[in-house]
Design an enzyme around this catalytic site. Structure first.
Site, PDB file in Angstrom:
ATOM      1  N   PRO A 170       0.789  -1.224   0.000  1.00 53.11           N
ATOM      2  CA  PRO A 170       0.000   0.000   0.000  1.00 53.11           C
ATOM      3  C   PRO A 170       0.825   1.280   0.000  1.00 53.11           C
ATOM      4  O   PRO A 170       1.857   1.368   0.677  1.00 53.11           O
ATOM      5  CB  PRO A 170      -0.833  -0.100   1.287  1.00 53.11           C
ATOM      6  CG  PRO A 170      -0.170  -1.138   2.108  1.00 53.11           C
ATOM      7  CD  PRO A 170       0.504  -2.079   1.156  1.00 53.11           C
ATOM      8  N   ASN A 171       0.333   2.220  -0.775  1.00 56.64           N
ATOM      9  CA  ASN A 171       0.863   3.589  -0.881  1.00 56.64           C
ATOM     10  C   ASN A 171       2.165   3.691  -1.663  1.00 56.64           C
ATOM     11  O   ASN A 171       2.643   4.794  -1.926  1.00 56.64           O
ATOM     12  CB  ASN A 171       1.021   4.231   0.515  1.00 56.64           C
ATOM     13  CG  ASN A 171      -0.307   4.300   1.233  1.00 56.64           C
ATOM     14  OD1 ASN A 171      -1.260   4.840   0.696  1.00 56.64           O
ATOM     15  ND2 ASN A 171      -0.399   3.715   2.420  1.00 56.64           N
ATOM     16  N   ARG A 194       4.986  10.907  -2.662  1.00 60.12           N
ATOM     17  CA  ARG A 194       4.636  10.594  -1.280  1.00 60.12           C
ATOM     18  C   ARG A 194       5.794  10.935  -0.341  1.00 60.12           C
ATOM     19  O   ARG A 194       6.886  10.370  -0.474  1.00 60.12           O
ATOM     20  CB  ARG A 194       4.341   9.098  -1.185  1.00 60.12           C
ATOM     21  CG  ARG A 194       4.094   8.614   0.221  1.00 60.12           C
ATOM     22  CD  ARG A 194       4.148   7.090   0.311  1.00 60.12           C
ATOM     23  NE  ARG A 194       3.870   6.655   1.654  1.00 60.12           N
ATOM     24  CZ  ARG A 194       4.105   5.426   2.110  1.00 60.12           C
ATOM     25  NH1 ARG A 194       4.599   4.507   1.289  1.00 60.12           N
ATOM     26  NH2 ARG A 194       3.838   5.118   3.349  1.00 60.12           N
ATOM     27  N   TYR A 239      10.872   9.195   1.408  1.00 56.23           N
ATOM     28  CA  TYR A 239      10.937   8.175   0.357  1.00 56.23           C
ATOM     29  C   TYR A 239      11.617   8.628  -0.935  1.00 56.23           C
ATOM     30  O   TYR A 239      11.761   7.837  -1.868  1.00 56.23           O
ATOM     31  CB  TYR A 239       9.514   7.659   0.052  1.00 56.23           C
ATOM     32  CG  TYR A 239       8.853   7.036   1.265  1.00 56.23           C
ATOM     33  CD1 TYR A 239       9.351   5.862   1.827  1.00 56.23           C
ATOM     34  CD2 TYR A 239       7.761   7.641   1.885  1.00 56.23           C
ATOM     35  CE1 TYR A 239       8.767   5.291   2.955  1.00 56.23           C
ATOM     36  CE2 TYR A 239       7.155   7.074   3.010  1.00 56.23           C
ATOM     37  CZ  TYR A 239       7.672   5.908   3.540  1.00 56.23           C
ATOM     38  OH  TYR A 239       7.095   5.346   4.658  1.00 56.23           O
ATOM     39  N   ASN A 287       8.199  -5.264  -0.715  1.00 56.21           N
ATOM     40  CA  ASN A 287       8.007  -4.133   0.186  1.00 56.21           C
ATOM     41  C   ASN A 287       6.519  -4.122   0.514  1.00 56.21           C
ATOM     42  O   ASN A 287       5.699  -3.648  -0.268  1.00 56.21           O
ATOM     43  CB  ASN A 287       8.432  -2.815  -0.460  1.00 56.21           C
ATOM     44  CG  ASN A 287       8.376  -1.662   0.533  1.00 56.21           C
ATOM     45  OD1 ASN A 287       7.765  -1.785   1.598  1.00 56.21           O
ATOM     46  ND2 ASN A 287       9.011  -0.559   0.203  1.00 56.21           N
ATOM     47  N   ALA A 305       2.976  -0.801   5.044  1.00 54.81           N
ATOM     48  CA  ALA A 305       2.485  -0.893   6.422  1.00 54.81           C
ATOM     49  C   ALA A 305       1.994  -2.298   6.782  1.00 54.81           C
ATOM     50  O   ALA A 305       1.951  -2.650   7.967  1.00 54.81           O
ATOM     51  CB  ALA A 305       1.383   0.131   6.646  1.00 54.81           C
ATOM     52  N   HIS A 349       3.967  -4.550   9.196  1.00 58.55           N
ATOM     53  CA  HIS A 349       3.876  -4.445  10.644  1.00 58.55           C
ATOM     54  C   HIS A 349       2.601  -5.077  11.215  1.00 58.55           C
ATOM     55  O   HIS A 349       2.455  -5.150  12.432  1.00 58.55           O
ATOM     56  CB  HIS A 349       3.945  -2.964  11.053  1.00 58.55           C
ATOM     57  CG  HIS A 349       4.989  -2.186  10.304  1.00 58.55           C
ATOM     58  ND1 HIS A 349       6.329  -2.513  10.369  1.00 58.55           N
ATOM     59  CD2 HIS A 349       4.907  -1.138   9.443  1.00 58.55           C
ATOM     60  CE1 HIS A 349       7.018  -1.680   9.585  1.00 58.55           C
ATOM     61  NE2 HIS A 349       6.176  -0.840   9.018  1.00 58.55           N
ATOM     62  N   ASP A 374       1.692 -15.867   6.763  1.00 58.99           N
ATOM     63  CA  ASP A 374       1.319 -17.269   6.509  1.00 58.99           C
ATOM     64  C   ASP A 374       1.540 -17.625   5.041  1.00 58.99           C
ATOM     65  O   ASP A 374       2.010 -18.721   4.724  1.00 58.99           O
ATOM     66  CB  ASP A 374      -0.144 -17.512   6.873  1.00 58.99           C
ATOM     67  CG  ASP A 374      -0.369 -17.608   8.375  1.00 58.99           C
ATOM     68  OD1 ASP A 374       0.623 -17.664   9.133  1.00 58.99           O
ATOM     69  OD2 ASP A 374      -1.541 -17.607   8.796  1.00 58.99           O
ATOM     70  N   GLU A 409      12.477  -9.174   2.327  1.00 53.33           N
ATOM     71  CA  GLU A 409      11.720  -7.998   2.795  1.00 53.33           C
ATOM     72  C   GLU A 409      12.562  -6.749   2.564  1.00 53.33           C
ATOM     73  O   GLU A 409      13.739  -6.724   2.956  1.00 53.33           O
ATOM     74  CB  GLU A 409      11.415  -8.157   4.286  1.00 53.33           C
ATOM     75  CG  GLU A 409      10.747  -6.939   4.905  1.00 53.33           C
ATOM     76  CD  GLU A 409      10.536  -7.068   6.417  1.00 53.33           C
ATOM     77  OE1 GLU A 409      10.429  -8.211   6.934  1.00 53.33           O
ATOM     78  OE2 GLU A 409      10.485  -6.026   7.080  1.00 53.33           O
ATOM     79  N   HIS A 432      12.667  -2.278   2.641  1.00 54.13           N
ATOM     80  CA  HIS A 432      12.082  -0.982   2.978  1.00 54.13           C
ATOM     81  C   HIS A 432      12.982   0.099   2.423  1.00 54.13           C
ATOM     82  O   HIS A 432      14.218  -0.016   2.486  1.00 54.13           O
ATOM     83  CB  HIS A 432      11.922  -0.821   4.486  1.00 54.13           C
ATOM     84  CG  HIS A 432      11.034  -1.863   5.064  1.00 54.13           C
ATOM     85  ND1 HIS A 432       9.668  -1.842   4.905  1.00 54.13           N
ATOM     86  CD2 HIS A 432      11.328  -3.003   5.734  1.00 54.13           C
ATOM     87  CE1 HIS A 432       9.158  -2.920   5.468  1.00 54.13           C
ATOM     88  NE2 HIS A 432      10.146  -3.648   5.975  1.00 54.13           N
ATOM     89  N   SER A 489      12.924   3.263   3.572  1.00 57.45           N
ATOM     90  CA  SER A 489      13.413   4.003   4.742  1.00 57.45           C
ATOM     91  C   SER A 489      14.008   3.036   5.760  1.00 57.45           C
ATOM     92  O   SER A 489      13.747   1.820   5.710  1.00 57.45           O
ATOM     93  CB  SER A 489      12.259   4.782   5.377  1.00 57.45           C
ATOM     94  OG  SER A 489      11.259   3.885   5.860  1.00 57.45           O
ATOM     95  N   ARG A 499      12.610   5.029  12.834  1.00 57.69           N
ATOM     96  CA  ARG A 499      11.331   5.753  12.774  1.00 57.69           C
ATOM     97  C   ARG A 499      10.446   5.361  13.975  1.00 57.69           C
ATOM     98  O   ARG A 499      10.947   4.906  14.986  1.00 57.69           O
ATOM     99  CB  ARG A 499      10.670   5.473  11.415  1.00 57.69           C
ATOM    100  CG  ARG A 499      11.534   5.935  10.234  1.00 57.69           C
ATOM    101  CD  ARG A 499      10.883   5.662   8.899  1.00 57.69           C
ATOM    102  NE  ARG A 499       9.646   6.427   8.753  1.00 57.69           N
ATOM    103  CZ  ARG A 499       8.735   6.197   7.797  1.00 57.69           C
ATOM    104  NH1 ARG A 499       8.940   5.233   6.914  1.00 57.69           N
ATOM    105  NH2 ARG A 499       7.641   6.925   7.735  1.00 57.69           N
TER     106      ARG A 499
HETATM  107  C1  DQA Z   1       8.082   1.300   4.081  1.00 60.11           C
HETATM  108  C2  DQA Z   1       8.103   1.498   5.600  1.00 60.11           C
HETATM  109  C3  DQA Z   1       6.736   1.207   6.183  1.00 60.11           C
HETATM  110  O1  DQA Z   1       6.768   1.399   7.591  1.00 60.11           O
HETATM  111  C4  DQA Z   1       5.691   2.143   5.586  1.00 60.11           C
HETATM  112  O2  DQA Z   1       4.409   1.824   6.094  1.00 60.11           O
HETATM  113  C5  DQA Z   1       5.709   2.130   4.108  1.00 60.11           C
HETATM  114  C6  DQA Z   1       7.004   2.131   3.416  1.00 60.11           C
HETATM  115  C7  DQA Z   1       9.441   1.672   3.429  1.00 60.11           C
HETATM  116  O3  DQA Z   1       9.647   1.272   2.305  1.00 60.11           O
HETATM  117  O4  DQA Z   1      10.252   2.385   4.031  1.00 60.11           O
HETATM  118  O5  DQA Z   1       4.683   2.197   3.451  1.00 60.11           O
HETATM  119  O6  DQA Z   1       7.853  -0.075   3.809  1.00 60.11           O
END
Ligand code: DQA
Length: 140
Positions: A9-10, A17, A22, A72, A75, A78, A85, A96, A98, A100, A105
């Site tokens: 998401p996002n 964003r 980012y 990635n 959110a 978390h 699963d 995995e 990220h 950031s 954070r």
């Molecule tokens: C993220 C870090 C996550 O905590 C956040 O919710 C994101 C982006 C990152 O790429 O730094 O959407 O996954």
């Protein structure tokens, strides 16, 4: 070799964003750089804001001969036991990533539901986190 780059998401808003966190580059820029750096890898890209669609795509990848996934989960990292699963059931490595440094954070970003079932975690290198993850997958 086929590698799936999967964004949650996002992450479709990269470039606009929260650029102070980012950056200003887009995922299209990132995919172009990956294709140039790894001409022998066939990259697939998928993004969804919907948890279940990410799970559907991962399950599909297992039936498609994908050999590794750079994930990635945004959110959902978390929060999502469902994603965890799903990853646990997959026959290929999932890394995995990220953009950031989540550990620098808010505390709610310090927990990952998915890290224990991923092959490894890369965080904090901007969009270069994706390249580092691909580099890890190709050398497994
Ligand atoms: C993220 C870090 C996550 O905590 C956040 O919710 C994101 C982006 C990152 O790429 O730094 O959407 O996954």
């Amino acid at each position: 070799m086929k590698i799936l780059i999967l964004n949650g998401p996002n992450l479709n808003r990269l470039g606009t964003r929260e650029p102070s966190i980012y950056g200003t580059n887009t995922m299209a820029d990132c995919m172009q750089q990956l294709a140039a750096a790894y001409p022998n890898v066939h990259f697939e890209y998928f993004q969804s804001n919907v948890e279940g669609f990410l799970i559907d795509r991962l399950q599909q990848a297992a039936d498609e001969g994908v050999e590794g996934v750079v994930l990635n989960a945004g959110a959902y990292t978390h929060t999502s036991i469902a994603l965890r699963d799903c990853i646990a059931s997959l026959p290929f490595p999932v890394v995995e990533v990220h953009i950031s440094n989540v550990h620098a954070r808010e505390s709610f970003r310090h927990t990952s539901m998915i890290a224990p079932v991923c092959r490894g975690v890369i965080a904090g290198f901007g969009l270069d986190s994706y390249r580092l993850a691909v580099s890890a997958i190709v050398s497994i």
